[in-house]
Design an enzyme around this catalytic site. Structure first.
Site, PDB file in Angstrom:
ATOM      1  N   ASP A  48      -2.453  12.606  -3.068  1.00 25.18           N
ATOM      2  CA  ASP A  48      -2.577  14.054  -3.198  1.00 25.18           C
ATOM      3  C   ASP A  48      -2.834  14.394  -4.662  1.00 25.18           C
ATOM      4  OD1 ASP A  48      -2.237  16.840  -3.291  1.00 25.18           O
ATOM      5  OD2 ASP A  48      -0.746  16.799  -1.684  1.00 25.18           O
ATOM      6  N   GLU A  55       0.845  -1.192   0.000  1.00 29.05           N
ATOM      7  CA  GLU A  55       0.000   0.000   0.000  1.00 29.05           C
ATOM      8  C   GLU A  55       0.881   1.244   0.000  1.00 29.05           C
ATOM      9  OE1 GLU A  55      -3.577   2.321   2.432  1.00 29.05           O
ATOM     10  OE2 GLU A  55      -2.515   0.659   3.404  1.00 29.05           O
ATOM     11  N   ASP A  87     -10.943  10.710  -5.080  1.00 32.73           N
ATOM     12  CA  ASP A  87     -12.178  11.490  -5.054  1.00 32.73           C
ATOM     13  C   ASP A  87     -12.084  12.680  -5.997  1.00 32.73           C
ATOM     14  OD1 ASP A  87     -10.183  12.639  -3.223  1.00 32.73           O
ATOM     15  OD2 ASP A  87     -11.719  14.165  -2.872  1.00 32.73           O
TER      16      ASP A  87
END
Length: 272
Positions: free
Chosen positions: A169, A95, A205
């Site tokens: 980011d 991850e 998102d």
């Protein structure tokens, strides 16, 4: 006090006396440069990460994260008694941007027959994540304090079964786009570290960043194939707000609460 540092042996006294001409040169190179060397830091957690400690097995920092490229499975201690599930035969899942390990700690706890590596550039979250893993007795989880831009220096060819990048980011301003982790060249680097059956899963998102990623994917179809793509991951779920870690991340739960759609992409490498 002598510190652990794989490429340059030094002490704090030496550093204060300015005896690191080579280090001073290499840590000013671009992070993606093969010669780059991580500099010492005044962050107190840098000291903890680079000092001998009971956590030394479960956490690696800076250049030390590149010492086991291609052989990470040999650094795990199997929790399984069955020889068929020795660390060398277990899947390896990584991850990127794991923060304090909220998701990957649960993955490791639920799947003792798999190996996990969490990568993040922040000192304190990585140290805390390693502390939690040690407290839980998780021998199938390792944390790396390192820049994700150096992922191809940390992991070897065909080494990874699953790679995860959740809510990186987005660097939304045009002047910041050069800082985005995913671009065409990076996708080509990542394809090499994946096993032929491996999956690279990205969630964001930010629609603008997602379109940026899709454009990079379209330019790398010779090395990647799209397995799954959705612009609204939780659409159709009658109660997405009830999802808990590790099904969702901390950020993801907030986005769900605010009804912000989650874009998701799964890629598989094309191996020749």
């Amino acid at each position: 006090m002598k510190m652990r540092f794989p490429l340059v042996s030094f002490s704090f006294r030496d550093y204060k006396q300015g005896m690191f001409n080579e280090l001073e040169v290499t840590h000013r190179l671009p992070i993606s440069d093969p010669r780059y060397c991580y500099p010492p830091s005044k962050n107190p957690y840098w000291t903890k990460l680079n000092s001998p400690s009971p956590l030394s097995f479960g956490v690696y920092s800076d250049n030390e994260t590149e010492n086991h490229r291609g052989t990470w499975r040999s650094q795990f201690q199997s929790q399984m008694t069955d020889s068929a599930h020795s660390p060398a035969s277990q899947e390896l899942h990584v991850e990127i941007g794991c923060n304090g390990g909220h998701v990957i700690l649960e993955w490791a706890k639920r799947s003792p027959d798999k190996n996990f590596i969490g990568v993040d550039w922040k000192f304190k979250p990585i140290f805390r994540g390693a502390e939690k893993a040690a407290a839980k007795g998780l021998k199938n989880l390792i944390f790396l304090r390192a820049h994700a831009e150096r992922i191809s220096f940390m992991l070897g060819e065909n080494e990874v079964d699953g790679l995860y990048l959740f809510f990186p980011d987005p660097w939304p301003r045009k002047s910041q786009w050069k800082n985005r982790l995913i671009h065409e060249a990076r996708l080509r680097e990542i394809a090499k570290i994946m096993k032929p059956s491996g999956i690279f899963h990205i969630k964001t998102d930010h629609p603008g960043y997602f379109q940026w990623i899709l454009e990079a994917v379209s330019n790398t179809q010779d090395v990647w194939e799209t397995v799954d793509l959705t612009l609204n991951l939780h659409e159709g779920n009658p109660a997405p707000e009830k999802l808990k870690i590790p099904e969702v991340t901390l950020f993801e739960s907030l986005f769900i609460r605010d009804q912000i759609p989650i874009q998701s992409l799964k890629l598989r490498p094309r191996k020749t």
